[in-house]
Design an enzyme around this catalytic site. Structure first.
Site, PDB file in Angstrom:
ATOM      1  N   MET A   8       0.846  -1.212   0.000  1.00 12.94           N
ATOM      2  CA  MET A   8       0.000   0.000   0.000  1.00 12.94           C
ATOM      3  C   MET A   8       0.875   1.253   0.000  1.00 12.94           C
ATOM      4  O   MET A   8       0.743   2.097  -0.860  1.00 12.94           O
ATOM      5  CB  MET A   8      -0.890  -0.036   1.233  1.00 12.94           C
ATOM      6  CG  MET A   8      -2.171   0.695   1.051  1.00 12.94           C
ATOM      7  SD  MET A   8      -3.516   0.098   2.084  1.00 12.94           S
ATOM      8  CE  MET A   8      -2.832   0.064   3.708  1.00 12.94           C
ATOM      9  N   CYS A   9       1.758   1.380   0.945  1.00 13.76           N
ATOM     10  CA  CYS A   9       2.694   2.497   1.088  1.00 13.76           C
ATOM     11  C   CYS A   9       1.973   3.823   1.388  1.00 13.76           C
ATOM     12  O   CYS A   9       0.858   4.057   0.953  1.00 13.76           O
ATOM     13  CB  CYS A   9       3.566   2.705  -0.138  1.00 13.76           C
ATOM     14  SG  CYS A   9       4.681   1.345  -0.472  1.00 13.76           S
TER      15      CYS A   9
END
Lengths: 253, 301
Positions: B1-2
């Site tokens: 996702m980051c």
């Protein structure tokens, strides 16, 4: 709920109350400050069928996720500020208004009732909605109304690409422009766009605006509190060539 | 996702707060990538000096003590007045030389070091673990500066290592952070390697950083280099690029990955989600919007 919840005299929380009984300028509202109360606590209170509170005001939402999810009571709820992902998801009853922007998955799988956003909405607004009305006064982003199954959506601004993808039922009204591939693989949903359509998706075509459509559109615009002229819109819908598999259509799948 | 958080301050009066504001933003996107983090801060007088090149090295502990490393580098570059400072998990090597000269000297003295940042304006810090701890180890909250970018990583295309953390700073004062993944990075990597480009990691985002650096070094403008990147790289991404004098944001053409931008007269900020922007001063009156797919946005300081 915690002690930060307080009752206070407020003005009409939504300003556009419809269908849920009289709400006057002297009605009281429960104010929940999300800087001091968790979203989980708020949602538990909203789900408490024994709670007599009709009017809610949510402050300091700060873009938090999952606010006001799964409301199943006839409440009127106002949020002052921006909300995060999945606001008012699975909405069943009542009227909620966000004075600000909403993140991804606004009113996802809404069943009935009304969700109103005064600002912009991010991607997948009203995705898979079965019923009710979702109003976005600003722009909605990509995939607005993806797989809609009966919900009505009125967007004051533009919608992004792949909006109304696989829309099965319901109505989408776009007062601004629509992005690429509007209504790709649309079934029986009816799409009304006032501005430019970047491109139509597979099996989506422009259709004539008959009197019944002008009347339907007028009603939708009024219910969303808008004053655009229905005559300025064009209607789009399914060409119904993808209903049954046909090898000649293989390229379109 | 980051998770991405980037802040560029236009009102000089707010620069002392850069670190604390960036830290607040970072903490709101930890859930998006809790395995490791990286931070870049521009124009912090304690870390960078426009007259001196600074290399940011991965790891606070090196094979030589800070004093030993400084004197060894002095022998390689007698005129450079090299200093070495350790901050948290990062070692900063400064000297009056070009980053190429400083890098070559370092390679002689301590071969195989991971250089995670370079230039006269940027300091880069990376670590594995909770991003809150990485920021705390480096004392982010007390940092002043003109712009900064923070990244919380959820590893997808390569291992959870500090070297695999963003930002990728592969040319002077250039940083790139990425949320998403590139599917044709191996092909582009091979093309770049054939042109002589050397890579530090297996990370797909480093390929984007090297690609961008190659085009910018050839004299291309940032906007057009990012537009070209969009035509060559396949995948989904939100990229934030910071330079010596500005910041850019671009999302992939189908806007698979989130991004929210807020602009005021005092600053411009970008984050993966609005909640990271919610505590910025003046946010209630900011212009808040979602970048359009495929469009390159730039803000010069």
């Amino acid at each position: 709920m915690t002690a930060v919840v307080q009752s206070t005299a407020v003005a009409d929380p939504t300003g556009t109350v419809r269908g849920t009984g009289p709400v006057t300028a002297t009605s009281t509202a429960t104010v929940v400050d999300l800087a001091a109360t968790s979203v989980r606590e708020l949602n538990a209170a909203l789900h408490d069928q024994a709670d007599p509170t009709r009017n809610w005001i949510i402050t300091h939402p700060a873009g938090r996720h999952n606010i006001a999810v799964g409301i199943d009571r006839d409440v009127t709820l106002r949020v002052d500020g921006h909300v995060g992902y999945f606001f008012a998801g699975m909405h069943q009853k009542g009227e909620v208004t966000v004075h600000g922007n909403a993140g991804q998955g606004l009113a996802e799988n809404i069943m009935s009732g009304r969700v109103h956003v005064t600002g912009d909405a991010s991607q997948s607004a009203a995705a898979t909605g079965h019923g009710g009305l979702v109003v976005v006064e600003g722009n909605a982003s990509a995939r607005c109304g993806i797989s809609m199954k009966g919900v009505d959506i009125v967007v004051g601004g533009n919608v992004g690409h792949m909006s109304a993808f696989m829309a099965q039922a319901g109505r989408m009204v776009v007062c601004g422009d629509a992005g690429e591939n509007l209504g790709d693989s649309v079934y029986e949903a009816r799409l009304y766009v006032r501005g430019q359509v970047a491109s139509l998706g597979s099996d989506c075509v422009e259709k004539p605006m008959r009197q019944e459509h002008l009347a339907e559109l007028a009603e939708l615009l009024v219910s969303a509190g808008r004053d655009e002229d229905p005559a300025d819109f064009r209607r789009y819908g399914s060409a119904r060539t993808l209903y049954h598999f046909h090898s000649d259509n293989a390229d379109a799948y | 996702m980051c998770g991405i958080a980037a802040l560029q301050i236009t009102n000089p009066a707010l620069r002392p707060q850069l670190g604390s504001l960036l830290n607040t933003m970072l903490c709101e996107v930890i859930e998006r990538g809790p395995d490791s983090a990286g931070i870049a801060v521009y124009d912090n007088p304690a870390l960078t000096d426009p007259d001196t090149t600074v290399l940011s090295l991965l790891g606070g502990e090196q094979a030589l003590s800070p004093a030993g490393l400084a004197s060894a580098l002095e022998r390689e570059l007698p005129e450079a007045e090299v200093t070495v400072e350790v901050l948290g998990d990062t070692t900063f090597v400064s000297g009056q030389a070009s980053s190429t000269e400083l890098t070559a000297a370092l390679e002689t003295v301590l071969p195989g070091r991971d250089i995670i940042g370079r230039g006269r304006h940027v300091a880069v810090m990376k670590g594995v673990g909770n991003p809150r701890d990485v920021a705390e180890h480096h004392g982010l909250t007390s940092m002043t500066g003109t712009r900064g970018v923070a990244h919380t990583r959820m590893a997808t295309e390569s291992a959870v290592t500090a070297a695999g953390s963003h930002p990728f700073s592969v040319a002077d004062d250039l940083c790139l952070v990425h949320n998403g993944s590139f599917s044709n990075h191996a092909t582009i990597r091979r093309d770049l390697e054939r042109q002589g480009v050397v890579f530090d990691s297996d990370n797909d985002s480093e390929v984007a950083a090297r690609y961008l650096a190659t085009r910018l070094t050839a004299g291309e403008e940032l906007e057009s280099a990012l537009e070209h990147l969009g035509t060559v790289f396949d995948g989904f991404y939100t990229l934030v690029v910071t330079t010596r004098d500005g910041m850019a944001v671009v999302r992939d053409p189908i806007s698979c990955k989130p991004a929210v931008v807020a602009v005021t007269d005092d600053w411009v900020a970008m984050a993966s989600e609005f909640r990271a922007l919610a505590d910025l001063p003046g946010i209630d009156h900011a212009h808040v919007f979602e970048p359009e797919p495929g469009r390159v946005y730039t803000w010069r300081a």
